[in-house]
Structures are given as C-alpha cells and as structure tokens.
Write an enzyme that holds these catalytic residues in place. Structure first.
Site, PDB file in Angstrom:
ATOM      1  N   CYS A   2      17.869   6.614 -42.220  1.00  0.00           N
ATOM      2  CA  CYS A   2      18.007   6.324 -43.720  1.00  0.00           C
ATOM      3  C   CYS A   2      16.744   5.623 -44.034  1.00  0.00           C
ATOM      4  O   CYS A   2      16.152   4.769 -43.164  1.00  0.00           O
ATOM      5  CB  CYS A   2      19.367   5.327 -43.817  1.00  0.00           C
ATOM      6  SG  CYS A   2      20.806   6.180 -43.455  1.00  0.00           S
ATOM      7  N   ARG A  27      13.404  10.023 -42.746  1.00  0.00           N
ATOM      8  CA  ARG A  27      14.187   9.177 -42.235  1.00  0.00           C
ATOM      9  C   ARG A  27      15.600   9.619 -42.547  1.00  0.00           C
ATOM     10  O   ARG A  27      16.570   9.251 -41.968  1.00  0.00           O
ATOM     11  CB  ARG A  27      14.235   7.791 -42.767  1.00  0.00           C
ATOM     12  CG  ARG A  27      12.929   7.282 -42.330  1.00  0.00           C
ATOM     13  CD  ARG A  27      12.576   5.685 -42.827  1.00  0.00           C
ATOM     14  NE  ARG A  27      13.360   4.769 -42.134  1.00  0.00           N
ATOM     15  CZ  ARG A  27      12.931   4.398 -41.235  1.00  0.00           C
ATOM     16  NH1 ARG A  27      11.760   4.462 -40.752  1.00  0.00           N
ATOM     17  NH2 ARG A  27      13.909   3.309 -40.224  1.00  0.00           N
ATOM     18  N   GLU A 467      12.260  21.250 -22.720  1.00  0.00           N
ATOM     19  CA  GLU A 467      11.637  20.715 -24.221  1.00  0.00           C
ATOM     20  C   GLU A 467      11.727  21.983 -24.944  1.00  0.00           C
ATOM     21  O   GLU A 467      11.755  21.960 -26.146  1.00  0.00           O
ATOM     22  CB  GLU A 467      10.260  19.953 -24.082  1.00  0.00           C
ATOM     23  CG  GLU A 467       9.365  19.866 -25.209  1.00  0.00           C
ATOM     24  CD  GLU A 467       9.956  19.096 -26.263  1.00  0.00           C
ATOM     25  OE1 GLU A 467      10.883  18.552 -25.987  1.00  0.00           O
ATOM     26  OE2 GLU A 467       9.453  19.141 -27.560  1.00  0.00           O
ATOM     27  N   LYS A 471      13.465  22.446 -28.578  1.00  0.00           N
ATOM     28  CA  LYS A 471      12.791  22.570 -29.883  1.00  0.00           C
ATOM     29  C   LYS A 471      13.521  23.883 -30.750  1.00  0.00           C
ATOM     30  O   LYS A 471      13.703  23.946 -31.862  1.00  0.00           O
ATOM     31  CB  LYS A 471      11.367  23.190 -29.920  1.00  0.00           C
ATOM     32  CG  LYS A 471      10.342  22.183 -29.279  1.00  0.00           C
ATOM     33  CD  LYS A 471       9.815  21.430 -30.686  1.00  0.00           C
ATOM     34  CE  LYS A 471      10.842  20.112 -30.615  1.00  0.00           C
ATOM     35  NZ  LYS A 471      10.522  19.108 -29.802  1.00  0.00           N
ATOM     36  N   GLU A 474      16.873  22.774 -32.076  1.00  0.00           N
ATOM     37  CA  GLU A 474      16.669  21.719 -33.315  1.00  0.00           C
ATOM     38  C   GLU A 474      16.435  22.605 -34.491  1.00  0.00           C
ATOM     39  O   GLU A 474      17.074  22.114 -35.424  1.00  0.00           O
ATOM     40  CB  GLU A 474      15.495  20.986 -32.920  1.00  0.00           C
ATOM     41  CG  GLU A 474      15.361  19.584 -33.320  1.00  0.00           C
ATOM     42  CD  GLU A 474      14.160  18.486 -33.114  1.00  0.00           C
ATOM     43  OE1 GLU A 474      13.436  19.328 -31.835  1.00  0.00           O
ATOM     44  OE2 GLU A 474      13.902  17.457 -33.466  1.00  0.00           O
TER      45      GLU A 474
HETATM   46  C1  AGP Z   1      12.346  15.774 -31.086  1.00  0.00           C
HETATM   47  O1  AGP Z   1      11.796  16.857 -31.641  1.00  0.00           O
HETATM   48  C2  AGP Z   1      13.393  15.352 -31.501  1.00  0.00           C
HETATM   49  N1  AGP Z   1      13.338  15.091 -32.874  1.00  0.00           N
HETATM   50  C3  AGP Z   1      13.944  13.981 -30.782  1.00  0.00           C
HETATM   51  O2  AGP Z   1      14.299  14.435 -29.734  1.00  0.00           O
HETATM   52  C4  AGP Z   1      13.145  12.594 -30.768  1.00  0.00           C
HETATM   53  O3  AGP Z   1      12.244  13.150 -29.692  1.00  0.00           O
HETATM   54  C5  AGP Z   1      13.940  11.589 -30.230  1.00  0.00           C
HETATM   55  O4  AGP Z   1      14.844  11.093 -31.162  1.00  0.00           O
HETATM   56  C6  AGP Z   1      13.147  10.415 -29.625  1.00  0.00           C
HETATM   57  O5  AGP Z   1      12.271   9.915 -30.725  1.00  0.00           O
HETATM   58  P1  AGP Z   1      11.292   8.948 -30.609  1.00  0.00           P
HETATM   59  O6  AGP Z   1      10.309   9.561 -29.693  1.00  0.00           O
HETATM   60  O7  AGP Z   1      10.725   8.390 -31.681  1.00  0.00           O
HETATM   61  O8  AGP Z   1      11.743   7.683 -29.838  1.00  0.00           O
END
Ligand code: AGP
Length: 590
Positions: A2, A27, A467, A471, A474
């Site tokens: 948000c 956000r 990872e 990806k 996601e």
């Molecule tokens: C990664 O592709 C994701 N969007 C998510 O897992 C992200 O890495 C996680 O929310 C942590 O975010 P941050 O590195 O801003 O703390």
C-alpha cells in the site's frame, strides 16, 4: 505494501496525487483511489485495477480542490473490490482516510460502535474515519481526534486524514509503517516513499513512530503521542535516484536482468576500511545470524556458504518471519545481519528490533537509501543497484551476493581480490546474457504448459535452485520447488514423472559428479533434464550453457539464465512479470 500520498497547496491536488501514485504503484496495484476537498465538499473516486485502468474508469482529473489524498492498495483485510479500496469515509462522508498497515484491534473497536456507525467495507482501515468522526463530534479538532485515535488503535499504520470541516489541512500519523513529509514551493506533501515527492519538494522530515503531524500549504507541525508540539528539523532533500523508464525493454524485469553486469560493478564501490571493520565484527561475534525474507534470504544462504568456505566462520540464516521464535538465543554477543532490498519489510524490521532489544549488534545490507531499516541498524552496507521496479527481485539479488563475497573475502584480508573477481565476473555475466537469451525463450515456449518444475543443486548452488524456483512461481504462476539435489530421493522424487521439467544447476565444480547421479535418478523416472552448466553431459535434454568461472563464484552466473527462464515462461503464458498477481514490491505487513 500500500502506498499513500497527501497534498495540500496552491495547485490542483488530483493531478499531483495521481502522479505520485504512479511512483508508489510498486507497493500495491489491486485497486486505487483519490479523495479531494473542494467547495462542493469531499469527493472520492476509487476502483479495482491497475492505476492506469482505474484512472481510465474514474477520470481522477475530474476531482477538484487543492487538498487531496491517494492510495494504491495491496489487500490485507477484505476482498479486492471497489468498496474495500481506499480512501474510506465516516458516516457523513466528510472525513476520508488512506492507510498502510494493519489495525489489529479493528473488530473490537467496531464493536463499540455497534448501531451507532455504519461500516461499508470489510477493511480494518474503515475504523479510522469513524473513530475520528466520533472524537470530532465531541468537539475535538481533526488533529486532536487523530491523536486520540492513535491511543486506541493497535498494530501498524501510516495514515492520512482529511475533513471537509477543515479544508486545507491534512493530518497524519505513523507507527511501524513508513511515512515522511516534504515542503515544496507549491505546498506540502506526505508519502510512504520519498521517490513519490515531485521535483522541488526541497525540505523533508521523517515521521517517527508514534508521531502525529498537521500539514497546511505553508507549514507542517508535529506532535508526540501525548499531544505536545515537537520541534522538528527538516533536512534538505537530497533527491532519490530517478527510476528510469523501461527504455528499449517491454518490461522492467527484463531490463533489470540485463542491467546486472553494470549494477554488479556498482556493488563493489565500497570502503575497504569499512569492510575490514565489519569483517572483524563478524569474526569477533560469538554467533552470527543472518535474517531476511524471500530472495534476500536466498542471498543470505549463499552468504552462509561463503562465510564457512572462505573464512571458516559458521553462521545461521533465519527467515525473518520466524526470527521471533529464536530470539531466546540472541544476546549481546550476537551479530545479526539483516538483508533487504526495500529496507522496509515488516518481518525484517521486527527481527532487527528484537535483536536490538536483546543487545545484539545489527548490520543491514540494503538497497533503498534512507529506508526504515537503515535508520534502526547499527551499521549499514548499501548494495547500490539503483531503483528496482519489477516486483521480482533480480539485480538486487546479484548485488546482495556481491556484498557477501566482499565480506567473506574481507574476513581473510582479501577485500581487493574480491573486488577484482567480481569485476571480472560482471563480464562473464554479459556473455551469459547475450549468449543464452534466445535459446531460453525457445525452451520456455516448449514448456509453457507444464504445471510443475523442480530445481535441484548442491552446496553453494542450492540457494540458486531455490531462488530460480521462487522467480518462476512469482511471475509465471507455475508451481516450482527448489531443493538440494541429494534431498530429492527423500520424498519429492515421487512427483517426478514423464516429462516433468527438472532444472539442474550443475556447474563444473565440486558438486558436478554427485549432481550427475541425482540427474540420473530423475531421468530414470522420466524427468526432463535442463542442465545449467559450463560442462556438457548427454544426460541433459536441454543444455543452458554458462561461462566457466572460479568455483565459489558460480552463483553469480547460474542465476541469470534462471531469471531469464522465469521471465520468458511468464511472457509465453501472457503474464505481466512486473506486477505479479497478489504480490507487492514492499511487504510492510507481518
Ligand atoms: C522477490 O522476487 C520477492 N519479490 C520477495 O521474495 C522479496 O525478496 C521479499 O519480499 C523480501 O523483500 P526485501 O528484500 O525488500 O526485504
């Protein structure tokens, strides 16, 4: 998670608020809304969808007035629909509120108003305008009503409130969610992210936990939770690195993947003395714990291997959302390293706060300068990859890895060597990107209808398998699992059937021979083997060739084709990889 923005000044509010929302959309993007106050009173437009779609439906520019608040939503409480979109209003439609966070005791507070107030949405936020309404009905000013409200609510919040009874004024409050204010020539702004301030917003101040502020076009004043006026310093706004457009690319994700050779070189622009000092901190600490979420946690897992292999220092990695359950063993002799691209992930913030309470030293590895995490940590390393717009982290991951290489090598007095090696690798990365992109696109086209992918690797590459799988999930919404290859036979092998894709990260390093055995086990069950390696083997059904690099540096080159594979699978399935469903770039709720 948000984004909120407020403006009061001499110019028409709606266009300024809308423009700021375009910069906050990372956000949250399930719905959006703006409220403005004009001579006609309070007017609101809100709808479901991406900001541009909401604008096409609502035409925000029809909102008149010089004071306005706006919101982009990532739903926590209540479905994604227009009623649950922000701003939310009181019973009389005079007070509007936008909010980022979660009001944990909203149901109990709503219970107190049973029969007296009419709630339209399923959100926790809607309690706020009604509480403010209630206090104002008892003769309180808007700011007094907001202060009283903050004494009743529990949870995390950054919210802005306006009332048609006091046009020109915006009142805001914050606890555990980001919020800052800025003064420019045309008026005053408040927002979740300084990147949303328009040019010319020259003076800024952070709103601290528990503070309430009142903005008029010329002035912003602050109150503590007791309602006493605070003297607050405004700093000269340094500016936020501009988030450049997509350039020649269709999506930010592909652009950010392609930027990695350059951004990797920015990661090594660090002070050697500072890293030497940090290396001493790590070596001296009785125990070292790294905490992070998602992609940042996988970078931390690579870091753990590096600390052990290069410097013989064992450390543990604890997922930030689970950190609190281990806090019994954190003490003043512990060093807690937090890794976060955004520097505002609520779970990470919570972990670092707990660590500080226990007297531990805290070091953060962060991308966003001036983020909440940088402000509460004892020491901070900036990863310097520039703004990352796509929700899927790519270039921030490789820069986080680079920082772990620098730290591990500093622990054995070889900072300069690490800088040189990372610089060399950045050139290998360019090769792997240019050489493999089209081939990976073809593989994606072949496999786009598969339902499950398995990613396997060993040792330092295991985190890369995880990872790669993250990806894929996601951005393409295909189920994927990443795991140590040796673990496959302990259960998951039951799921490998004819044609199931198994992505094997098997560089020509100390893991190769055992990886061959694990690939053979998968192949014997019909698995389709996609080998990511610099060494050919006939077991591969598809071979994604990478450049040969020094053993422990493979993660920096093996991750790139996995990012590309996820991107191309998302595109071949018609998905927008920059804004995956249900997700947001900044996760500011627990
Ligand atoms: C990664 O592709 C994701 N969007 C998510 O897992 C992200 O890495 C996680 O929310 C942590 O975010 P941050 O590195 O801003 O703390």
């Amino acid at each position: 998670m948000c984004g909120i923005i407020g403006y009061t000044g001499n110019e028409a509010a709606a266009p300024l608020v809308f423009e700021a929302l375009t910069k906050l959309e990372y956000r949250g993007y399930d719905s959006a809304g703006i409220a403005c106050i004009s001579e006609k009173g309070l007017e609101i437009k809100k709808e479901v969808g991406l900001l541009s779609d909401v604008d096409a439906k609502c035409n925000f520019s029809l909102l008149n007035g010089h004071v306005g608040i706006g919101h982009v939503r990532w739903a926590t409480h209540g479905k994604v629909n227009a009623v649950n979109a922000h701003p939310h209003v009181d019973c009389k439609g005079k007070i509007a509120v936008v909010h980022n966070g979660i009001i944990e005791n909203y149901q109990e507070l709503m219970g107190r108003f049973k029969g007296k107030h009419k709630f339209l949405s399923e959100t926790d936020t809607e309690i706020l305008p009604h509480l403010i309404e209630d206090f104002m009905a008892k003769g309180k000013s808007l700011e007094e009503a907001v202060i009283e409200t903050t004494r009743l609510i529990h949870g995390s919040y950054a919210f802005l409130a306006i009332s048609s009874d006091c046009p020109e004024k915006i009142v805001g409050a914050r606890k555990d969610s980001p919020l800052l204010v800025g003064l420019g020539e045309s008026g005053s702004f408040a927002t979740s992210d300084p990147g949303a301030f328009p040019a010319g917003t020259n003076r800024q101040a952070f709103v601290e936990d528990g503070e309430v502020f009142v903005m008029t076009p010329e002035n912003i004043c602050f109150f503590n939770p007791e309602g006493n006026l605070l003297q607050k310093e405004f700093s000269v706004f340094k500016g936020v690195p501009a988030s450049a457009g997509k350039g020649e690319y269709d999506y930010f994700m592909l652009k950010e993947i392609a930027e990695q050779p350059d951004t990797l070189r920015c990661s090594i622009e660090q002070e050697k003395n500072f890293f030497t000092e940090l290396a001493m901190d790590i070596l001296r600490a009785k125990q070292v714990v790294i905490t992070a979420c998602g992609t940042s946690r996988y970078a931390a897992l690579v870091g753990r291997y590096l600390f052990s292999r290069v410097a013989k220092k064992f450390c543990d990695v604890i997922m930030s959302s689970e950190f609190q359950y281990f806090s019994d063993s954190i003490d003043a002799a512990t060093l807690v390293i937090a890794v976060s691209q955004s520097g505002e992930t609520a779970d990470v913030m919570e972990g670092v706060k707990r660590a500080k309470e226990k007297g531990a030293m805290t070091l953060s590895i962060v991308n966003r300068p001036d983020s909440l995490l940088t402000r509460i940590s004892d020491k901070v390393i900036h990863i310097n990859c520039g703004p990352e717009i796509s929700v899927a982290a790519t270039k921030s991951f490789t820069n986080q890895l680079a920082i772990f290489y620098l730290l591990a090598y500093s622990m054995v007095n070889q900072f300069d060597l690490a800088v040189k090696k990372i610089n060399d690798i950045s050139h290998n990365m360019s090769y792997s990107m240019n050489g493999t992109g089209e081939y990976i696109q073809q593989i994606a086209e072949l496999l786009k209808d598969e339902n499950d992918f398995y990613y396997i690797a060993r040792g330092i590459n295991y985190a890369i398998a995880s990872e790669g799988a993250l990806k894929l999930k996601e951005v393409s919404y295909i189920h994927a699992e990443g795991m140590p290859a040796g673990e496959l036979k302990h259960g998951t092998l039951a799921l490998i059937d004819k044609g199931v894709p198994v992505v094997a990260i098997c560089p020509n390093d100390y893991t190769f021979d055992e990886m061959l055995n694990n690939m053979a086990e998968a192949k014997a069950r019909g698995g389709l083997i996609i080998g990511v390696s610099d060494r050919y083997d006939p077991i591969y059904d598809h071979w994604i060739k990478i450049n040969e690099v020094e053993e422990i540096f493979y993660p920096l080159v093996t991750i790139v084709p996995l990012q590309q594979l996820a991107y191309h699978l998302a595109r071949s399935r018609g998905k927008n990889p920059d804004k995956p469903r249900n997700l947001a770039k900044s996760v500011t709720v627990k």
